[in-house]
Design an enzyme around this catalytic site. Sequence first.
Site, short mmCIF file in Angstrom:
data_model
loop_
_atom_site.label_atom_id
_atom_site.label_comp_id
_atom_site.label_asym_id
_atom_site.label_seq_id
_atom_site.Cartn_x
_atom_site.Cartn_y
_atom_site.Cartn_z
N PRO A 2 -1.81 -5.73 3.90
CA PRO A 2 -2.56 -6.00 4.38
C PRO A 2 -4.02 -6.16 4.46
CG PRO A 2 -2.13 -3.53 5.41
CD PRO A 2 -1.82 -3.95 3.77
N GLU A 3 -4.62 -7.54 4.48
CA GLU A 3 -5.74 -8.64 4.09
C GLU A 3 -6.15 -8.14 5.29
OE1 GLU A 3 -5.99 -11.04 1.31
OE2 GLU A 3 -4.19 -9.74 0.58
N HIS A 94 9.98 7.36 7.86
CA HIS A 94 8.33 6.35 7.33
C HIS A 94 7.27 6.51 8.70
CE1 HIS A 94 9.54 6.72 2.89
NE2 HIS A 94 9.44 5.61 3.52
N ARG A 113 4.80 3.98 1.40
CA ARG A 113 3.64 4.26 -0.03
C ARG A 113 2.76 5.41 0.36
NH1 ARG A 113 2.93 -0.80 -3.32
NH2 ARG A 113 2.25 0.54 -4.73
N ARG A 156 -22.79 -9.50 -9.49
CA ARG A 156 -22.18 -9.37 -9.75
C ARG A 156 -21.76 -10.27 -10.95
NH1 ARG A 156 -19.24 -4.36 -8.13
NH2 ARG A 156 -18.27 -4.28 -10.05
#
Length: 281
Positions: A2-3, A94, A113, A156
């Site tokens: 998920p973003e 899960h 996960r 950066r």
Amino acid sequence: MPELPEVETVMRGMMQAILGKKITSCVLNVPALRVPFGSGFIPGVTGSHIAGMQRRGKYIISALDNGRSLIWHLGMSGRVRIFVPGDSYMPIKHDHAVFHFSNGVVLAYNDPRRFGFIRLEPSSAIETTAPFNKMGPEPLIDDFDGPALWRQLQRRKNLAVKVALLDQGIVAGVGNIYACESLYSAGINPQRLSGTIKPAEAQKLAAAIKVVLEDAIAAGGSTLRDYAQTDGSAGYFQHNFKVYDHQGEPCPRCVQGSQKGDIQRIVQAGRSTFFCPKCQK
DNA sequence: AAGGGCACCTGCGAGC
DNA sequence: TGCTCGCAGGTGCCCT
């Protein structure tokens, strides 16, 4: 998984179902996700009300009325399933944490996960502790514009711009899919170093990030594998991907004009990047 | 001190 | 049918 768009969609689903409601009980089926729940977790949440819901980057913050907040992160495969009364809860593999609410709602956190977590923290400490104290600007607010993104990228200079976009300290909430799609939309090569991005290009990129994220939120996010909205339905922004997971296919922009470009997959910082080498300069 | 590599986990699809 | 391999929406730690 998920973003920002997926997390925003999940947060909205949670807000609608549980804002103002009381947690009557909580069941944990594992001692830890990425972070241990700790012995104070259940007593710390039971009996409290959800006083506020917000998203920051890829995190969901539920303020409780007892001075603490639940911090949710969905990792790669986290899902929140919400069952309203009359829609009875059936456990599946899960389901690591299950919350029961005074209005009869059941909320199950599922994460195959286990890269995600749910943390309980004093609300007053959130802004001053990691990761929130180092998090970059929210891309959807008005203050996030070309100059703001350009300044962030200068921090950066020697990082590929795609990799910089994944750094949550540069922009909050952008992940692998939406970094690729935004760079494509802005016509910028993902391998360019951040320091070479001109102010005008940062302007285009900031605008592209906003449009891509807003369109994805409107579509309920992108469902590839695990992700679903809180009612179980899939998002459908994946049908609007121009480059992500489209390696070997003709570039949709180049195909309009006379040039012929194929979408290429490369690896940057261990993650797949998808782009068109012809029209992303 | 910034940046690369890798570990954390499970599941799924491709290829043999 | 069944194996092994590679890959997956993220993050953080440990090296150099």
